[in-house]
Design a protein around this motif. Structure first.
Motif, PDB file in Angstrom:
ATOM      1  N   ASP A 252     -19.317  40.236  27.143  1.00  0.00           N
ATOM      2  CA  ASP A 252     -20.451  39.573  26.478  1.00  0.00           C
ATOM      3  C   ASP A 252     -21.786  40.091  26.990  1.00  0.00           C
ATOM      4  O   ASP A 252     -21.849  40.698  28.059  1.00  0.00           O
ATOM      5  CB  ASP A 252     -20.378  38.053  26.746  1.00  0.00           C
ATOM      6  N   ASN A 253     -22.849  39.807  26.183  1.00  0.00           N
ATOM      7  CA  ASN A 253     -24.210  40.181  26.557  1.00  0.00           C
ATOM      8  C   ASN A 253     -24.367  41.705  26.641  1.00  0.00           C
ATOM      9  O   ASN A 253     -25.126  42.234  27.428  1.00  0.00           O
ATOM     10  CB  ASN A 253     -24.557  39.547  27.937  1.00  0.00           C
ATOM     11  N   ALA A 254     -23.539  42.394  25.825  1.00  0.00           N
ATOM     12  CA  ALA A 254     -23.612  43.874  25.831  1.00  0.00           C
ATOM     13  C   ALA A 254     -24.632  44.334  24.795  1.00  0.00           C
ATOM     14  O   ALA A 254     -24.814  43.675  23.773  1.00  0.00           O
ATOM     15  CB  ALA A 254     -22.240  44.458  25.508  1.00  0.00           C
ATOM     16  N   VAL A 255     -25.309  45.439  25.088  1.00  0.00           N
ATOM     17  CA  VAL A 255     -26.213  46.067  24.105  1.00  0.00           C
ATOM     18  C   VAL A 255     -25.441  47.265  23.549  1.00  0.00           C
ATOM     19  O   VAL A 255     -25.284  48.292  24.232  1.00  0.00           O
ATOM     20  CB  VAL A 255     -27.527  46.520  24.748  1.00  0.00           C
ATOM     21  N   GLU A 272      -8.613  50.376  21.680  1.00  0.00           N
ATOM     22  CA  GLU A 272      -9.088  49.756  20.431  1.00  0.00           C
ATOM     23  C   GLU A 272     -10.404  49.048  20.765  1.00  0.00           C
ATOM     24  O   GLU A 272     -10.422  48.139  21.584  1.00  0.00           O
ATOM     25  CB  GLU A 272      -8.025  48.741  19.981  1.00  0.00           C
ATOM     26  N   ILE A 273     -11.487  49.518  20.166  1.00  0.00           N
ATOM     27  CA  ILE A 273     -12.820  48.984  20.499  1.00  0.00           C
ATOM     28  C   ILE A 273     -13.336  48.188  19.300  1.00  0.00           C
ATOM     29  O   ILE A 273     -13.333  48.697  18.178  1.00  0.00           O
ATOM     30  CB  ILE A 273     -13.805  50.149  20.780  1.00  0.00           C
ATOM     31  N   THR A 274     -13.740  46.937  19.548  1.00  0.00           N
ATOM     32  CA  THR A 274     -14.360  46.145  18.480  1.00  0.00           C
ATOM     33  C   THR A 274     -15.746  45.713  18.941  1.00  0.00           C
ATOM     34  O   THR A 274     -15.869  45.050  19.986  1.00  0.00           O
ATOM     35  CB  THR A 274     -13.504  44.876  18.196  1.00  0.00           C
ATOM     36  N   CYS A 275     -16.765  46.121  18.193  1.00  0.00           N
ATOM     37  CA  CYS A 275     -18.145  45.779  18.575  1.00  0.00           C
ATOM     38  C   CYS A 275     -18.645  44.641  17.693  1.00  0.00           C
ATOM     39  O   CYS A 275     -18.508  44.693  16.470  1.00  0.00           O
ATOM     40  CB  CYS A 275     -19.063  46.986  18.368  1.00  0.00           C
ATOM     41  N   ASN A 276     -19.171  43.574  18.342  1.00  0.00           N
ATOM     42  CA  ASN A 276     -19.855  42.536  17.567  1.00  0.00           C
ATOM     43  C   ASN A 276     -21.336  42.628  17.896  1.00  0.00           C
ATOM     44  O   ASN A 276     -21.752  43.563  18.590  1.00  0.00           O
ATOM     45  CB  ASN A 276     -19.289  41.143  17.949  1.00  0.00           C
ATOM     46  N   LYS A 277     -22.124  41.632  17.492  1.00  0.00           N
ATOM     47  CA  LYS A 277     -23.581  41.725  17.669  1.00  0.00           C
ATOM     48  C   LYS A 277     -23.945  41.981  19.137  1.00  0.00           C
ATOM     49  O   LYS A 277     -24.672  42.902  19.474  1.00  0.00           O
ATOM     50  CB  LYS A 277     -24.208  40.409  17.155  1.00  0.00           C
ATOM     51  N   SER A 278     -23.414  41.145  20.043  1.00  0.00           N
ATOM     52  CA  SER A 278     -23.790  41.372  21.454  1.00  0.00           C
ATOM     53  C   SER A 278     -22.573  41.299  22.368  1.00  0.00           C
ATOM     54  O   SER A 278     -22.632  40.856  23.510  1.00  0.00           O
ATOM     55  CB  SER A 278     -24.798  40.303  21.886  1.00  0.00           C
ATOM     56  N   SER A 279     -21.421  41.719  21.791  1.00  0.00           N
ATOM     57  CA  SER A 279     -20.236  41.767  22.674  1.00  0.00           C
ATOM     58  C   SER A 279     -19.366  42.933  22.239  1.00  0.00           C
ATOM     59  O   SER A 279     -19.459  43.416  21.098  1.00  0.00           O
ATOM     60  CB  SER A 279     -19.445  40.457  22.583  1.00  0.00           C
ATOM     61  N   ILE A 280     -18.551  43.381  23.170  1.00  0.00           N
ATOM     62  CA  ILE A 280     -17.655  44.500  22.858  1.00  0.00           C
ATOM     63  C   ILE A 280     -16.279  44.146  23.404  1.00  0.00           C
ATOM     64  O   ILE A 280     -16.152  43.630  24.512  1.00  0.00           O
ATOM     65  CB  ILE A 280     -18.225  45.811  23.466  1.00  0.00           C
ATOM     66  N   ARG A 281     -15.265  44.337  22.564  1.00  0.00           N
ATOM     67  CA  ARG A 281     -13.893  44.019  23.001  1.00  0.00           C
ATOM     68  C   ARG A 281     -13.125  45.317  23.143  1.00  0.00           C
ATOM     69  O   ARG A 281     -13.208  46.195  22.280  1.00  0.00           O
ATOM     70  CB  ARG A 281     -13.219  43.111  21.961  1.00  0.00           C
ATOM     71  N   ILE A 282     -12.418  45.454  24.263  1.00  0.00           N
ATOM     72  CA  ILE A 282     -11.607  46.665  24.443  1.00  0.00           C
ATOM     73  C   ILE A 282     -10.165  46.250  24.672  1.00  0.00           C
ATOM     74  O   ILE A 282      -9.864  45.391  25.496  1.00  0.00           O
ATOM     75  CB  ILE A 282     -12.124  47.541  25.608  1.00  0.00           C
ATOM     76  N   LYS A 283      -9.263  46.828  23.865  1.00  0.00           N
ATOM     77  CA  LYS A 283      -7.829  46.556  24.006  1.00  0.00           C
ATOM     78  C   LYS A 283      -7.141  47.865  24.339  1.00  0.00           C
ATOM     79  O   LYS A 283      -7.404  48.892  23.695  1.00  0.00           O
ATOM     80  CB  LYS A 283      -7.251  46.022  22.672  1.00  0.00           C
ATOM     81  N   ALA A 284      -6.307  47.844  25.382  1.00  0.00           N
ATOM     82  CA  ALA A 284      -5.561  49.066  25.746  1.00  0.00           C
ATOM     83  C   ALA A 284      -4.135  48.640  26.065  1.00  0.00           C
ATOM     84  O   ALA A 284      -3.894  47.948  27.054  1.00  0.00           O
ATOM     85  CB  ALA A 284      -6.216  49.720  26.953  1.00  0.00           C
TER      86      ALA A 284
END
Ligand code: EPZ
Length: 421
Positions: A252-255, A272-284
Motif C-alpha cells: 500500500d501507499n505505493a506510487v 503476477e503484478i496488479t497495480c491499483n491507484k496507490s497499491s501494487i500486488r505481487i503474486k509469485a
C-alpha cells in the motif's frame, strides 16, 4: 551490536504500507535550512540516516521535534554554517547541506568525507555547479567551503544526471538573483518531491519534460507543511523478496509511476503484478524465470538501488541472468555474500552473471552496504533454514525495523545481540 536471525524458506503473504522515502526526506531536511520558519514534514521514516540529519540540523541551531512520523523543524535559530567530521563521515550525502547553508548564511564549510561502500562518490559536479552560480568554492584543511553574497542565476549543464549535484544546485540557487537553468538534471521522483516541498515554501521552480529544471530566485522561503513520497526502493525490495520466496503481497501507499521502471523485470521473472491507484500486488507461485539482461541507469531507467535486491531473487531463477551496473563503480560487493548461500554469481568488469540454482542454503553473512544488506536478507528468507546476518547497521540506514516489516508478511526474522561485535 546486533544481527538478524532469519529462519527462511517460507512464502510471504499479507499487506504492508510503505514508509516515506529515505532519499526524499534527507534532501528535504537539508532544504529546511532555507526556510526562515517552521517546516512540518510528514511520513518521515525513523532511519539512522534521518537521525544523523536531525542531529546535524540541531547542531546548526534548528529545533527539531518528532511526533510519530512527523518531523517539525524550526530553522529560525540557525546560528552555525559548518558541519563537523563526526556527522559528515556518518552520512556523506549530507554534502547537499553545502548549497543550502551557503545560500542561507553566505558561507558554509563541511568536512569532506571520503568514498563509501559503493564507490568514490566524487562531488566535482556539485562544486562546479556552485562555482557557476558565483560561489567561491575552496578547501580549508579537510573541509570544503562555499561562500558568496552576490549569487546570480545561470545555465548549468550536467554531464551526468547526478541526483546529489542536481539537489545541491537547486538549493544553492533558490535565493539567486535571476533564473538558474539546470540541463540534463536528474529526474528521480525524490527530486520532484524536493521541488514540491520548496515550491510550497515559496520557491519558484519548474521542471519540464526534457530534464530541464528552472529555478527563479526568490527573496526568502516561508513556513510550510509537506508529506514525503513513499519509498520506491523499499517497494522493490519487498517485491524482490516475494519473487524469491514466493507468495502474495499487497504493498500500500505505493506510487506506481515511481516503481514502473522495475515492473518489466518482475514480469519477466514470471510474477503476477496488479497495480491499483496507490497499491501494487505481487503474486509469485513458482521459481522465478531468469532475466536476460538488466542495466542500471538514471531515472526512468532501472534504478541502481534495486540492483542488489533483484540480484538476490535471480539467484534461484531457472537460468542465467545478467546485470550491468553503470551508475556506481563498486556496487557488486554483495555478490560474494550471496555466493555464501550457494548462489552462483560471477562478476567481470561491471557485469554480474547470475547462474540460477535450484535452492539456497542457510549461511552466516554480513551486510556490505545498505542495498547489499537487503540482498542478503532476501537470500536468507529464501534459504530453507536459519541464517545470521551481521553489520545490520547498514540496513538500518534505509529500512525502518526491517524485521518487523518482514515479520508482518509471515517471515521468521529476529533482531538479536551480536556477541562477536
Ligand atoms: C543518490 O546518490 C542516492 N542517495 C543513492 O541512493 C542513489 O543510488 C543515487 O542517487 C543514484 O540514484 C541519496 O539520495 C541520499 P549521483 P548520489 O550523484 O546523489 C557520479 C541508496 O542506496 N558523480 O546520482 O550520490 C557518482 O560517482 C543510495 O539509497 C560524479 O562523478 O548519486 C556516481 O557514479 C546509494 N560526480 C554517479 O555519478 C559528482 O559530483 C551517480 O551519483 C556526483 C556524482
Amino acid at each position: 551490536m546486533e544481527k538478524l536471525m532469519i529462519d527462511g524458506g517460507k512464502r510471504l503473504s499479507g499487506e504492508i504500507t510503505l514508509h516515506g522515502a529515505k532519499n526524499s526526506v534527507l534532501p528535504i531536511l537539508s532544504a529546511s535550512v532555507l526556510v526562515n520558519g517552521v517546516s512540518v514534514i510528514h511520513n518521515c521514516p525513523d532511519l539512522s540516516d534521518v537521525r544523523v540529519t536531525v542531529n546535524i540540523l540541531r547542531y546548526l541551531g534548528a529545533r527539531v521535534k518528532r511526533e510519530g512520523s512527523t518531523l517539525t523543524v524550526d530553522t529560525t535559530g540557525i546560528c552555525r554554517s559548518n558541519i563537523l567530521e563526526e556527522y559528515m563521515s556518518e552520512l556523506r550525502s549530507s554534502i547537499i547541506f553545502l548549497g543550502a547553508l551557503a545560500a542561507r548564511t553566505g558561507n558554509a564549510c563541511l568536512y569532506l568525507p571520503g568514498g563509501c561502500d559503493i564507490g568514490l562518490r566524487p562531488i566535482d559536479l556539485h562544486l562546479k555547479g556552485l562555482k557557476s552560480l558565483g560561489y567561491f568554492v575552496y578547501t580549508q584543511g579537510s573541509n570544503v567551503c562555499a561562500s558568496g553574497e552576490d549569487i546570480k542565476g545561470t545555465k548549468i549543464v550536467l554531464p551526468f544526471p547526478s541526483v546529489g549535484a542536481t539537489e545541491n544546485i537547486i538549493l544553492a540557487s533558490v535565493f539567486a538573483k535571476g533564473t538558474t537553468t539546470v540541463i540534463n538534471a536528474a529526474k528521480e521522483p525524490e527530486i520532484t518531491d524536493l521541488i514540491n516541498f520548496l515550491n510550497k515554501a515559496g520557491a519558484k521552480i519548474k521542471v519540464d519534460s526534457t530534464s530541464v529544471i528552472t529555478v527563479k530566485g526568490v527573496k526568502s522561503l516561508h513556513s510550510t507543511e509537506h508529506t514525503v513520497i513513499s519509498d520506491r526502493i523499499l517497494a522493490t525490495t519487498l517485491m524482490s523478496a516475494t519473487a524469491s520466496c514466493r507468495g502474495d503481497v499487497l504493498i500500500d501507499n505505493a506510487v506506481i509511476n515511481d516503481i514502473m521502471p522495475t515492473l518489466p523485470v518482475f514480469e519477466e521473472m514470471g510474477c503476477e503484478i496488479t497495480c491499483n491507484k496507490s497499491s501494487i500486488r505481487i503474486k509469485a507461485d513458482n521459481r522465478p524465470h531468469c532475466v536476460r539482461f538488466i542495466e542500471t541507469m538514471a531515472f526512468p531507467g532501472f534504478p541502481t538501488d534495486c540492483q542488489a535486491p533483484v540480484m538476490a531473487s535471480l539467484c534461484v531463477a531457472d537460468g542465467m541472468s545478467a546485470i550491468k551496473e553503470t551508475v556506481f563503480e563498486n556496487r557488486f560487493k554483495h555478490t560474494e555474500q550471496l555466493n555464501l548461500f550457494g548462489a552462483d554469481i560471477t562478476v567481470k568488469d561491471r557485469i554480474a552473471m547470475i547462474n540460477g540454482v535450484e535452492k539456497l542454503y542457510p549461511a552466516c553473512v554480513k551486510c556490505t552496504d545498505l542495498r547489499g544488506g537487503a540482498a542478503v536478507v532476501i537470500a536468507a528468507l529464501t534459504a530453507d533454514g536459519v541464517s545470521y546476518i551481521s553489520d545490520i547497521k547498514h540496513i538500518d540506514r534505509g529500512y525502518e525495523r526491517i524485521e518487523n516489516q518482514l515479520a508482518s508478511l509471515g517471515a521468521n526474522v529476529m533482531r538479536i545481540k551480536d556477541e562477536k561485535k
